[in-house]
Design an enzyme around this catalytic site. Structure first.
Site, PDB file in Angstrom:
ATOM      1  N   GLY A  85      -8.725   1.384   1.717  1.00  0.00           N
ATOM      2  CA  GLY A  85      -7.816   1.141   2.836  1.00  0.00           C
ATOM      3  C   GLY A  85      -8.200   1.996   4.040  1.00  0.00           C
ATOM      4  O   GLY A  85      -9.038   2.899   3.935  1.00  0.00           O
ATOM      5  N   SER A  86      -7.572   1.731   5.181  1.00  0.00           N
ATOM      6  CA  SER A  86      -7.958   2.444   6.410  1.00  0.00           C
ATOM      7  C   SER A  86      -7.681   3.948   6.308  1.00  0.00           C
ATOM      8  O   SER A  86      -8.519   4.774   6.689  1.00  0.00           O
ATOM      9  CB  SER A  86      -7.238   1.850   7.624  1.00  0.00           C
ATOM     10  N   ILE A 117       0.307  11.507  -0.344  1.00  0.00           N
ATOM     11  CA  ILE A 117       0.549  11.665   1.093  1.00  0.00           C
ATOM     12  C   ILE A 117       1.663  10.737   1.582  1.00  0.00           C
ATOM     13  O   ILE A 117       2.359  11.029   2.549  1.00  0.00           O
ATOM     14  CB  ILE A 117      -0.755  11.371   1.880  1.00  0.00           C
ATOM     15  N   HIS A 161      12.548  14.396   8.444  1.00  0.00           N
ATOM     16  CA  HIS A 161      12.308  14.121   7.029  1.00  0.00           C
ATOM     17  C   HIS A 161      13.555  13.576   6.345  1.00  0.00           C
ATOM     18  O   HIS A 161      14.679  13.905   6.720  1.00  0.00           O
ATOM     19  CB  HIS A 161      11.887  15.401   6.294  1.00  0.00           C
TER      20      HIS A 161
END
EC number: 6.2.1.5
Length: 291
Positions: free
Chosen positions: A18-19, A96, A248
């Site tokens: 993926g990118s 991530i 968050h």
């Protein structure tokens, strides 16, 4: 010695083609991280960035001997990627991805119990031992090998602490971004415990934020720990109004708990040096060490 990762850590990437996986794997390789392959279901047998692609984490681990994985997979599928890495017995899993449903992470937390896996994240910048191993999205060039262990709920504030400790000549042993979600794999206590036992780490910077009780738990642990090291802490969200989520998912003062003042009070009572400005983290640490 550092903690968790070093130049011998063998890393695979889930979501490799993926990118995001491609870009950050290129950065990690350029930094010197020992990337040994990647996982993208359906693309096994091909190569990407001159590294082999595998269909499953089991296969990747068997063929490469990988002991760490970094996950760049969209939120709906990220928990399954973590579970696959746990099932394969990967020791360090760094996720991530931001926006993983809380119930998905509850399933992951249950799977972690009794496993050999330590999860860093999700919704975190990752982990780096300067000049040895970079797993995640942090800018490598601001880090310098040194003696300060950094643990943080915030990604960008981690970089601020790193840049400042580099600027004042202290450098870092290892930096861990534990992530800003309400349910995560590794907490402040886990990291502080490892830093306290690490000979290379002379002092610790802990960056917290409003919401939850992770900082209060850390304060309690620090207070009762037999090993003592200088610790500097900054808590983000001092001016945050109750009930408002601040960036968050986990950064919210709810039920009258989780305010910055509560956290600062708990940490100060445990002997932690507090800075109220993120611009003073490095200077505060240098002053503390110079006594």
């Amino acid at each position: 010695m550092a903690i968790l990762v070093n130049k011998k850590t063998k890393v695979i990437c889930q979501g490799f083609t993926g990118s995001q996986g491609t870009f950050h794997s290129e950065q990690a390789i350029a930094y010197g991280t020992k990337m040994v392959g990647g996982v993208t279901p359906g693309k096994g047998g091909k190569t990407h960035l001159d590294l082999p692609i595998y269909n499953t984490v089991h296969e990747a681990k068997a063929k490469t001997g990988a002991n760490a994985s970094v996950i760049y997979v969209p939120p709906p599928f990220a928990a399954d990627s973590i579970l696959e890495a746990i099932d394969a017995g990967i020791e360090i899993v760094v996720c991530i991805t931001e926006g993983i449903p809380v119930l998905d992470m509850v399933r992951v937390k249950r799977a972690l119990v009794g496993s050999r896996t330590r999860l860093i994240g999700p919704n975190c910048p990752g982990i780096i031992t300067p000049d040895e191993c970079k797993i995640g999205i942090m800018p490598g060039h601001i880090h310098r090998k040194g003696s300060i262990g950094i643990v943080s709920r915030s990604g960008t504030l981690t970089y601020e602490a790193v840049a400042q400790t580099t600027a004042v000549g202290l450098g870092q042993s290892t930096c861990v971004g534990i992530g800003g979600d309400p349910v995560n794999g590794t907490n402040f206590v886990d990291c502080i415990d490892m830093f306290l036992q690490d000979d290379e780490t002379k002092a610790i910077i802990m960056i917290g934020e409003i919401g939850g009780d992770a900082e209060e738990n850390a304060a309690d642990f620090i207070k009762h720990s037999k090993i003592k090291k200088p610790i500097v802490s900054f808590i983000a969200g001092i001016t945050a109004p109750p009930g408002k989520r601040m960036g968050h998912a986990g950064a919210i003062i709810a039920g009258g708990k989780g305010s910055a003042e509560d956290k600062l009070e708990a940490l100060q009572s445990a002997g932690v040096t507090i800075t109220r400005s993120p611009a003073d983290i490095g200077k505060t640490m240098l002053d503390l060490l110079n006594g």
